[in-house]
Design a protein around this motif. Structure first.
Motif, PDB file in Angstrom:
ATOM      1  N   GLY A 115       0.752  -1.251   0.000  1.00 34.46           N
ATOM      2  CA  GLY A 115       0.000   0.000   0.000  1.00 34.46           C
ATOM      3  C   GLY A 115       0.776   1.290   0.000  1.00 34.46           C
ATOM      4  O   GLY A 115       0.178   2.365   0.178  1.00 34.46           O
ATOM      5  N   ALA A 116       2.085   1.271  -0.200  1.00 27.59           N
ATOM      6  CA  ALA A 116       2.862   2.519  -0.238  1.00 27.59           C
ATOM      7  C   ALA A 116       2.396   3.385  -1.408  1.00 27.59           C
ATOM      8  O   ALA A 116       2.268   2.902  -2.536  1.00 27.59           O
ATOM      9  CB  ALA A 116       4.348   2.215  -0.371  1.00 27.59           C
ATOM     10  N   GLU A 117       2.164   4.636  -1.151  1.00 26.91           N
ATOM     11  CA  GLU A 117       1.698   5.561  -2.185  1.00 26.91           C
ATOM     12  C   GLU A 117       2.732   6.626  -2.515  1.00 26.91           C
ATOM     13  O   GLU A 117       2.500   7.448  -3.410  1.00 26.91           O
ATOM     14  CB  GLU A 117       0.388   6.229  -1.737  1.00 26.91           C
ATOM     15  N   GLN A 118       3.853   6.645  -1.807  1.00 28.84           N
ATOM     16  CA  GLN A 118       4.907   7.598  -2.108  1.00 28.84           C
ATOM     17  C   GLN A 118       6.256   6.910  -1.952  1.00 28.84           C
ATOM     18  O   GLN A 118       6.366   5.829  -1.369  1.00 28.84           O
ATOM     19  CB  GLN A 118       4.841   8.826  -1.185  1.00 28.84           C
ATOM     20  N   GLU A 119       7.299   7.550  -2.472  1.00 31.73           N
ATOM     21  CA  GLU A 119       8.651   6.997  -2.372  1.00 31.73           C
ATOM     22  C   GLU A 119       9.110   7.055  -0.924  1.00 31.73           C
ATOM     23  O   GLU A 119       9.034   8.090  -0.274  1.00 31.73           O
ATOM     24  CB  GLU A 119       9.603   7.802  -3.253  1.00 31.73           C
ATOM     25  N   ILE A 120       9.570   5.925  -0.397  1.00 27.25           N
ATOM     26  CA  ILE A 120      10.065   5.870   0.976  1.00 27.25           C
ATOM     27  C   ILE A 120      11.586   5.775   1.000  1.00 27.25           C
ATOM     28  O   ILE A 120      12.242   6.433   1.804  1.00 27.25           O
ATOM     29  CB  ILE A 120       9.425   4.680   1.725  1.00 27.25           C
ATOM     30  N   PHE A 121      12.168   4.984   0.107  1.00 29.60           N
ATOM     31  CA  PHE A 121      13.622   4.842   0.016  1.00 29.60           C
ATOM     32  C   PHE A 121      14.149   5.737  -1.105  1.00 29.60           C
ATOM     33  O   PHE A 121      13.714   5.616  -2.256  1.00 29.60           O
ATOM     34  CB  PHE A 121      14.002   3.388  -0.260  1.00 29.60           C
ATOM     35  N   SER A 122      15.089   6.601  -0.776  1.00 30.20           N
ATOM     36  CA  SER A 122      15.664   7.486  -1.791  1.00 30.20           C
ATOM     37  C   SER A 122      16.521   6.675  -2.761  1.00 30.20           C
ATOM     38  O   SER A 122      16.982   5.573  -2.423  1.00 30.20           O
ATOM     39  CB  SER A 122      16.520   8.564  -1.128  1.00 30.20           C
TER      40      SER A 122
END
Length: 283
Positions: free
Chosen positions: A214-221
Motif C-alpha cells: 500500500g505505499a503511495e509515495q517513495e520511501i527509500f531514496s
C-alpha cells in the motif's frame, strides 16, 4: 504484533513489506529471476528428467518454488521435500510423505518402491505426471543423488512418469560436476544458476514490495537503494533484512523516508556488509 501495526501505519502500509519468509505474493520478476523461472518451466514442459536450479543463499530460489506450487497446472502432481539429509530417513520415505502417501512403520525398501511406482502409474493413468522437488538439495548425499538418478529410470519412451527438481546452494553444482557424478549430470536437461540482482533492479524490487502493502509515495531514496544494493549484493533476503531494519530505524526517529545516511547506520549497526551476514533459512 502491536509494534508491527504501528510501524506499518507510520508509513501508511497495511502489512510488512520486507519479511524474510518466502512469499509468492511478493515475487518480483527481475531479469535473472524471470530467466530462472523460464528454465524451470522449460524443463517441466519438455519433461526434463532432472531440473537443477542453484543460487547464492538468499537469492530467491525457494520463492520461485513457492510460486510454482501456487500456479502449477492441474496435470502435475507435485511433492515438495524441504531439507532432506542423509541419516534423517529414507529418501523414498521423504518422497512418499511429500506426496501425502501413508507409510506404515518401517516399511522395507522394496515395499516403499512398489508403493511409489504404483502411485506414479496411477497418476499417469489419470493424465497427470509427478514432480518431486527437493529444496536445499545441497544437503543430499552422493548416495541419495544416485538413488534419485535410479528413480528417474522409471521413465521410458512410452511412460513419462517422474520429474525431479533440485534447488540448492552453489555447492550443489560442485557436487554434481564431480567426475564420479557424470551419469547423474547427464540426466540434467535444464539447469540455471541464480545470482544477485543488478543495481538497477534493486530499487525497483524495493518499490515493488512497498507498493504491494500500500505505499503511495517513495520511501527509500535512490541513494539509499544504491547502498542497499551494494551491501546486499543484490540478494533478495539481504535486501529485505536491510530494508526492514531501515524502516524500524526511520519509525524510531519519526522519519517518513529512508535516506543513504540511515542505510549506513543500519549496515554499521547490523554488520550487514559481510557476504555471510545472514544466517536465516533459505529464502
Amino acid at each position: 504484533m502491536s509494534k508491527l501495526l504501528i510501524y506499518s501505519r507510520h508509513f501508511g502500509l497495511h502489512g510488512r513489506p520486507f519479511s524474510l519468509l518466502p512469499d509468492p505474493n511478493f515475487v518480483f520478476w527481475s531479469a535473472i529471476h524471470a530467466r530462472a523461472y523460464a528454465m524451470l518451466e522449460y524443463g517441466l514442459a519438455t519433461f526434463a528428467p532432472i531440473i537443477l536450479i542453484t543460487g547464492e543463499v538468499g537469492a530467491g530460489k525457494t520463492t520461485l518454488v513457492r510460486h510454482l506450487l501456487h500456479t502449477a497446472a492441474s496435470d502435475l502432481r507435485i511433492g515438495l521435500v524441504s531439507n532432506a539429509q542423509a541419516g534423517r530417513g529414507s529418501l523414498l520415505h521423504w518422497a512418499l510423505l511429500s506426496l501425502r502417501q501413508p507409510i506404515e512403520g518401517r516399511m522395507p525398501y522394496v515395499n516403499c518402491f512398489a508403493q511409489f511406482e504404483a502411485l506414479l502409474r496411477a497418476e499417469k493413468a489419470r493424465g497427470r505426471h509427478t514432480v518431486l522437488i527437493f529444496d536445499e538439495a545441497q544437503n543430499l548425499s552422493v548416495s541419495m543423488l544416485e538413488e534419485l538418478r535410479c528413480l528417474s529410470n522409471l521413465n521410458s519412451e512410452n511412460d513419462e512418469l517422474l520429474q525431479i527438481v533440485l534447488t540448492g546452494q552453489p555447492e550443489l553444482n560442485r557436487l554434481v560436476d564431480r567426475p564420479a557424478m557424470q551419469q547423474f549430470a547427464q540426466r540434467i536437461s535444464a539447469r540455471f544458476h541464480l545470482t544477485g540482482m543488478p543495481m538497477e533492479a534493486v530499487g525497483k524490487y524495493i518499490a515493488h514490495r512497498l507498493k504491494i502493502v500500500g505505499a503511495e509515495q517513495e520511501i527509500f531514496s535512490p541513494a539509499a537503494c544504491e547502498l542497499v544494493s551494494s551491501a546486499s549484493r543484490g540478494l533478495p533476503r539481504l535486501i529485505n533484512q536491510i530494508c526492514d531494519y531501515a524502516l524500524v530505524y526511520a519509525f524510531a526517529d519519526d522519519r517518513t523516508a529512508v535516506d543513504a545516511d540511515l542505510i549506513r547506520q543500519v549496515i554499521a549497526d547490523r554488520k550487514l556488509s559481510s557476504p555471510t551476514a545472514s544466517a536465516e533459512p533459505d529464502e
